[in-house]
Design a protein around this motif. Structure first.
Motif, mmCIF file in Angstrom:
data_model
loop_
_atom_site.group_PDB
_atom_site.id
_atom_site.type_symbol
_atom_site.label_atom_id
_atom_site.label_comp_id
_atom_site.label_asym_id
_atom_site.label_seq_id
_atom_site.Cartn_x
_atom_site.Cartn_y
_atom_site.Cartn_z
ATOM 1 N N GLU A 132 39.743 40.507 30.381
ATOM 2 C CA GLU A 132 40.224 39.814 29.109
ATOM 3 C C GLU A 132 40.548 40.791 28.258
ATOM 4 O OE1 GLU A 132 36.472 38.120 27.754
ATOM 5 O OE2 GLU A 132 36.084 37.290 29.604
ATOM 6 N N ARG A 133 41.717 40.345 27.127
ATOM 7 C CA ARG A 133 42.298 41.133 26.223
ATOM 8 C C ARG A 133 41.250 41.245 25.196
ATOM 9 N NH1 ARG A 133 48.235 41.817 26.428
ATOM 10 N NH2 ARG A 133 49.031 40.613 28.030
ATOM 11 N N LYS A 134 41.229 42.423 24.825
ATOM 12 C CA LYS A 134 40.488 42.901 23.482
ATOM 13 C C LYS A 134 41.252 43.502 22.455
ATOM 14 C CE LYS A 134 36.000 43.199 22.153
ATOM 15 N NZ LYS A 134 34.770 42.709 22.711
ATOM 16 N N ASN A 135 41.515 43.053 21.262
ATOM 17 C CA ASN A 135 42.348 43.577 20.532
ATOM 18 C C ASN A 135 43.885 43.532 20.857
ATOM 19 O OD1 ASN A 135 40.306 43.969 18.514
ATOM 20 N ND2 ASN A 135 39.902 45.882 19.047
ATOM 21 N N ASN A 136 44.288 42.621 21.701
ATOM 22 C CA ASN A 136 45.542 42.525 22.246
ATOM 23 C C ASN A 136 45.843 43.577 23.268
ATOM 24 O OD1 ASN A 136 47.451 40.847 22.822
ATOM 25 N ND2 ASN A 136 48.791 41.618 20.998
ATOM 26 N N ILE A 137 44.997 44.235 23.868
ATOM 27 C CA ILE A 137 45.536 45.569 24.743
ATOM 28 C C ILE A 137 44.676 45.115 26.170
ATOM 29 C CG2 ILE A 137 44.872 47.821 25.501
ATOM 30 C CD1 ILE A 137 44.582 48.469 22.433
ATOM 31 N N LYS A 138 45.488 44.893 27.206
ATOM 32 C CA LYS A 138 45.043 44.812 28.507
ATOM 33 C C LYS A 138 44.868 45.974 29.130
ATOM 34 C CE LYS A 138 46.297 41.938 32.368
ATOM 35 N NZ LYS A 138 47.342 41.370 33.429
ATOM 36 N N ALA A 139 43.749 45.858 30.168
ATOM 37 C CA ALA A 139 43.087 46.916 30.888
ATOM 38 C C ALA A 139 44.184 47.063 31.840
ATOM 39 C CB ALA A 139 41.930 46.621 31.620
ATOM 40 N N GLU A 140 44.467 48.319 32.490
ATOM 41 C CA GLU A 140 45.491 48.806 33.520
ATOM 42 C C GLU A 140 44.607 49.548 34.451
ATOM 43 O OE1 GLU A 140 48.968 50.675 32.208
ATOM 44 O OE2 GLU A 140 49.800 48.964 31.528
ATOM 45 N N SER A 141 45.185 49.438 35.782
ATOM 46 C CA SER A 141 44.418 49.902 36.894
ATOM 47 C C SER A 141 45.290 51.078 37.146
ATOM 48 C CB SER A 141 44.119 49.059 37.925
ATOM 49 O OG SER A 141 43.778 49.689 38.953
ATOM 50 N N THR A 142 45.172 52.407 37.138
ATOM 51 C CA THR A 142 45.763 53.393 37.911
ATOM 52 C C THR A 142 44.933 54.303 38.686
ATOM 53 O OG1 THR A 142 47.087 53.281 36.137
ATOM 54 C CG2 THR A 142 47.181 55.414 37.073
ATOM 55 N N GLY A 143 45.142 54.826 39.859
ATOM 56 C CA GLY A 143 44.485 55.545 40.612
ATOM 57 C C GLY A 143 44.079 54.949 41.935
ATOM 58 N N VAL A 144 42.985 55.329 42.695
ATOM 59 C CA VAL A 144 42.817 54.902 44.006
ATOM 60 C C VAL A 144 41.424 53.854 43.869
ATOM 61 C CG1 VAL A 144 41.187 56.537 44.743
ATOM 62 C CG2 VAL A 144 42.622 55.521 46.350
ATOM 63 N N ARG A 145 41.781 52.702 44.614
ATOM 64 C CA ARG A 145 40.740 51.716 44.906
ATOM 65 C C ARG A 145 40.338 51.743 46.270
ATOM 66 N NH1 ARG A 145 41.635 46.513 41.378
ATOM 67 N NH2 ARG A 145 41.757 47.358 39.092
ATOM 68 N N ALA A 146 38.796 51.748 46.561
ATOM 69 C CA ALA A 146 38.417 51.698 47.866
ATOM 70 C C ALA A 146 39.025 50.148 48.532
ATOM 71 C CB ALA A 146 36.873 51.528 47.992
ATOM 72 N N ALA A 147 39.027 49.139 47.807
ATOM 73 C CA ALA A 147 39.361 47.822 47.971
ATOM 74 C C ALA A 147 39.315 46.992 46.898
ATOM 75 C CB ALA A 147 38.387 47.142 49.128
ATOM 76 N N PHE A 148 40.533 46.011 46.983
ATOM 77 C CA PHE A 148 40.809 45.032 45.925
ATOM 78 C C PHE A 148 41.031 43.807 46.669
ATOM 79 C CE2 PHE A 148 43.513 42.243 43.345
ATOM 80 C CZ PHE A 148 42.921 42.235 42.432
ATOM 81 N N PHE A 149 40.156 42.679 46.482
ATOM 82 C CA PHE A 149 40.199 41.600 47.015
ATOM 83 C C PHE A 149 40.897 40.581 46.215
ATOM 84 C CE2 PHE A 149 37.459 42.335 50.678
ATOM 85 C CZ PHE A 149 36.802 43.490 50.135
ATOM 86 N N TYR A 150 42.160 39.902 46.620
ATOM 87 C CA TYR A 150 42.864 38.868 45.766
ATOM 88 C C TYR A 150 42.099 37.550 45.976
ATOM 89 C CZ TYR A 150 46.527 42.233 46.111
ATOM 90 O OH TYR A 150 47.520 43.347 45.836
ATOM 91 N N PRO A 151 41.961 36.825 44.795
ATOM 92 C CA PRO A 151 41.149 35.479 44.960
ATOM 93 C C PRO A 151 41.936 34.782 45.737
ATOM 94 C CG PRO A 151 41.895 36.301 42.570
ATOM 95 C CD PRO A 151 42.580 37.354 43.681
ATOM 96 N N ALA A 152 43.153 34.369 46.182
ATOM 97 C CA ALA A 152 43.477 33.306 47.141
ATOM 98 C C ALA A 152 43.258 34.060 48.784
ATOM 99 C CB ALA A 152 45.012 33.273 46.744
ATOM 100 N N GLY A 153 43.193 35.381 48.552
ATOM 101 C CA GLY A 153 42.950 35.796 50.012
ATOM 102 C C GLY A 153 43.665 37.181 50.291
ATOM 103 N N GLY A 154 43.325 37.966 50.984
ATOM 104 C CA GLY A 154 44.052 39.225 51.182
ATOM 105 C C GLY A 154 43.242 40.364 50.635
ATOM 106 N N ILE A 155 43.556 41.637 51.002
ATOM 107 C CA ILE A 155 43.137 42.774 50.406
ATOM 108 C C ILE A 155 44.044 43.920 50.513
ATOM 109 C CG2 ILE A 155 42.342 43.278 52.799
ATOM 110 C CD1 ILE A 155 39.933 44.545 51.803
#
Length: 163
Positions: free
Chosen positions: A21-44
């Motif tokens: 969620e935005r807090k003070n109009n700043i959106k979190a960003e993901s940079t780096g490596v992730r072991a796994a990200f699961f998409y809500p509609a399916g997929g990884i």
């Protein structure tokens, strides 16, 4: 700098989905490596990220069971990679191995079709330039291609039947 506040819920398949969620109009960003990200509609996706986009190297399997294993740039397939399709028995068959540019087959690559195999040059997802097509019936075409069709100088070898 104020960071976004994130909530995490367990997913039935043992993974998690993270919403920010935005807090003070700043959106979190993901940079780096992730072991796994699961998409809500399916997929990884497993791999590197840069500003919320696939970047450098990663493996993505879509909800339709297409698997891309290779290099990414700004969220698009770019560099060398392999596209496969996961069959119902769990094995994967290769569809394309080669170079990508801006999410398209572009450069040198090998594509596996139902009726044969093409090895040669690609541009904008189409065979373009010199290439060889080996057909399952034994015929071979060696020559030039343009926009996905045989064009220019080429030689077609027919399968010879011996009686």
């Amino acid at each position: 700098m104020v960071m976004a506040q994130c909530n995490t819920w367990d997913k039935p398949h043992g993974g998690c989905v993270q919403t920010c969620e935005r807090k003070n109009n700043i959106k979190a960003e993901s940079t780096g490596v992730r072991a796994a990200f699961f998409y809500p509609a399916g997929g990884i996706y497993k791999g590197y990220w840069l500003r919320n986009q696939h970047h450098r190297y990663g493996v993505k399997e879509s909800q339709k069971h297409f698997i891309y294993d290779g290099q990414w740039r700004n969220g698009k397939r770019h560099g060398y990679g392999t596209m496969r399709y996961r069959l119902p028995n769990g094995t994967a068959e290769r569809l394309y191995v080669g170079e990508w540019r801006d999410d398209m087959k572009w450069g040198e690559g090998k594509h596996f079709f139902r009726d044969g195999v093409y090895y040669g040059w690609w541009e904008r997802n189409r065979r373009h330039g010199p290439g060889v097509m080996w057909y399952k019936n034994g015929a071979i075409y060696m020559g030039e291609w343009e926009a996905g069709v045989k064009h220019g100088i080429g030689v077609y070898f027919y399968r010879q039947l011996c009686i």
